[in-house]
Structure formats: structure tokens, C-alpha cells
Design a protein around this motif. Structure first.
Motif, PDB file in Angstrom:
ATOM      1  N   ARG A 244       0.862  -1.145  -0.034  1.00 53.43           N
ATOM      2  CA  ARG A 244       0.223  -0.355   0.089  1.00 53.43           C
ATOM      3  C   ARG A 244       0.716   1.384   0.124  1.00 53.43           C
ATOM      4  N   ALA A 245       2.067   1.125   0.754  1.00 52.66           N
ATOM      5  CA  ALA A 245       2.970   2.312   0.413  1.00 52.66           C
ATOM      6  C   ALA A 245       4.020   2.370  -0.543  1.00 52.66           C
TER       7      ALA A 245
ATOM      8  N   LYS B 123       3.526   1.055  -4.170  1.00 52.27           N
ATOM      9  CA  LYS B 123       2.439   0.099  -4.862  1.00 52.27           C
ATOM     10  C   LYS B 123       3.120  -0.704  -6.146  1.00 52.27           C
TER      11      LYS B 123
ATOM     12  N   HIS C 157       5.473   6.357  -4.888  1.00 48.56           N
ATOM     13  CA  HIS C 157       5.168   5.108  -4.579  1.00 48.56           C
ATOM     14  C   HIS C 157       3.800   4.598  -3.913  1.00 48.56           C
ATOM     15  N   HIS C 158       3.140   5.840  -3.221  1.00 54.21           N
ATOM     16  CA  HIS C 158       1.668   5.533  -2.441  1.00 54.21           C
ATOM     17  C   HIS C 158       0.645   5.811  -3.523  1.00 54.21           C
TER      18      HIS C 158
ATOM     19  N   ASN D  62      -3.246   1.819   4.928  1.00 52.04           N
ATOM     20  CA  ASN D  62      -1.842   1.713   5.714  1.00 52.04           C
ATOM     21  C   ASN D  62      -1.681   2.697   6.836  1.00 52.04           C
TER      22      ASN D  62
ATOM     23  N   SER E 115       1.318   5.268   5.319  1.00 49.32           N
ATOM     24  CA  SER E 115       1.090   5.983   4.111  1.00 49.32           C
ATOM     25  C   SER E 115      -0.129   6.786   4.089  1.00 49.32           C
TER      26      SER E 115
ATOM     27  N   SER F  83      -2.673   5.077   2.640  1.00 48.06           N
ATOM     28  CA  SER F  83      -3.070   4.562   1.215  1.00 48.06           C
ATOM     29  C   SER F  83      -3.664   3.336   1.370  1.00 48.06           C
TER      30      SER F  83
END
Length: 198
Positions: free
Chosen positions: A53-54, A56, A83-84, A176, A179, A181
Motif C-alpha cells: 500500500r506504500a 505500490k 510510491h503511494h 496503511n 502512508s 493509502s
């Protein structure tokens, strides 16, 4: 935080107790036996420290790699993406998997990739020089794609389908906390990946 408890579980495996046998069978089997729903695994492979989730792109690798949740199949941690967010994660994963398969196909450790810094042509020049070959970068990339294709076809013939190319449900449903996300890359996003069409 229970170091003593963790050491006890390791000892259970060493002593080959009933509980030790269950734990030694891996996280998926252990989760199934104890009725645990939130098992971080894909295709039977437990996840390492990279949270999808952090990061992806790693989640996409977990989904699409024939090995399942194996970050060494295509780690995107150094990819130039946010990345998120879900944007460009499929392409980042595909490039990371291509690089990994290129190194694997040549019998090299994935840590060589860090020295290459995305410059595959350096590797091609080195191999050509060493073996006195005249292969192009495309020849090497084709080799890596063929490895990915062969592994994917093997999995399909072994009974894995695109229904297996997902993360556990809780990664989509639960946020998460670090993050903020959820994992939101879906099957439609994977169509950007050339090798995923097989």
C-alpha cells in the motif's frame, strides 16, 4: 515486541513439535489452520518487508510475478514514481521485473542492478566483451521477456489464473496507517504491462 515468544516458536520448529510443523509450513498454511484471514501472501509466497500500500509497484510485482509476493522478482523501491499513488506502477514493476530477469538469466545477483543504475547497455557491453559476442540490448531484453513469458505460461499450466494475481483483500480494504493509502492498482491497470498479456 515478544522476543521470547518468537524464540519459543523457532524452538518449536527445531524440536519438530506439532505447532512447529504448522509454522514451518509457511504463513499461508499456518493462517489457514488457525483461521486467520489477514495473511500477507500472494500465490502462497509470504511478503517480505515491502508494504504494497506504500510501495505500490512492489504490490504489482507481487501480483504479476510468477513467484507471487517475492520482492526480489522486481523491486520498484528505486523507481522514479510516487510510491503511494497508483500512477505508473505497472510500468515500474514491469521494468523492474525485466531488469531482474535479465540479471537472473545471466546468472548474476540482483545487487548488480544497483551498480547499473538502469543502464542495461553497460551490462550488454560487458557480456559481449567477455564472451566475444555481438548481441544487442534488444537481444538481451528479448531473453528477459522470454523468461518472464515462460514462467507465466508455466504458472497458467500449473493452474494459476489471473484470479490469483491479486493481493489479499485487506490491502484493498484497509488503509496503511503510515502512508494513508490503500492498494488501488487493479487488473485494468495491468494491461499496460507487455508480458502480462500472456
Amino acid at each position: 515486541g515478544d522476543a521470547e515468544g518468537a524464540m519459543n516458536l523457532l524452538q518449536q520448529m527445531i524440536d519438530d513439535t506439532y505447532l512447529g510443523k504448522i509454522i514451518a509450513a509457511g504463513c499461508v498454511t499456518t493462517g489457514r489452520i488457525f483461521g486467520v484471514r489477514r495473511v500477507p501472501a500472494v500465490k502462497g509466497q509470504g511478503m517480505a518487508a515491502y508494504e504494497p500500500r506504500a510501495i505500490k509497484g512492489n504490490g504489482v510485482t507481487y501480483m504479476t510475478s510468477p513467484m507471487g509476493a517475492d520482492h526480489t522478482a522486481g523491486n520498484t523501491i528505486k523507481a522514479n514514481v510516487k510510491h503511494h499513488l497508483k500512477d505508473n506502477q505497472a510500468v515500474a514493476s514491469e521494468m523492474a521485473q525485466l531488469d531482474t530477469n535479465l540479471l537472473d538469466g545471466l546468472g548474476l545477483c540482483i545487487f548488480v542492478g544497483g551498480f547499473l543504475k538502469g543502464k542495461r547497455e553497460v551490462l550488454v557491453r560487458l557480456i559481449n566483451s567477455y564472451r566475444n559476442w555481438n548481441l544487442s540490448l534488444k537481444d538481451f531484453e528479448d531473453m528477459a521477456f522470454n523468461i518472464m513469458k515462460t514462467e507465466t505460461i508455466f504458472n497458467r499450466q500449473a493452474g494459476f489464473t489471473k484470479a490469483d494475481d491479486v493481493l489479499p483483500e485487506f490491502f484493498y480494504d484497509e488503509e496503511n496507517p503510515s502512508s494513508g493509502s490503500r492498494f488501488d492498482v487493479n487488473q485494468e491497470d495491468l494491461k499496460e504491462m507487455a508480458f502480462y498479456k500472456w
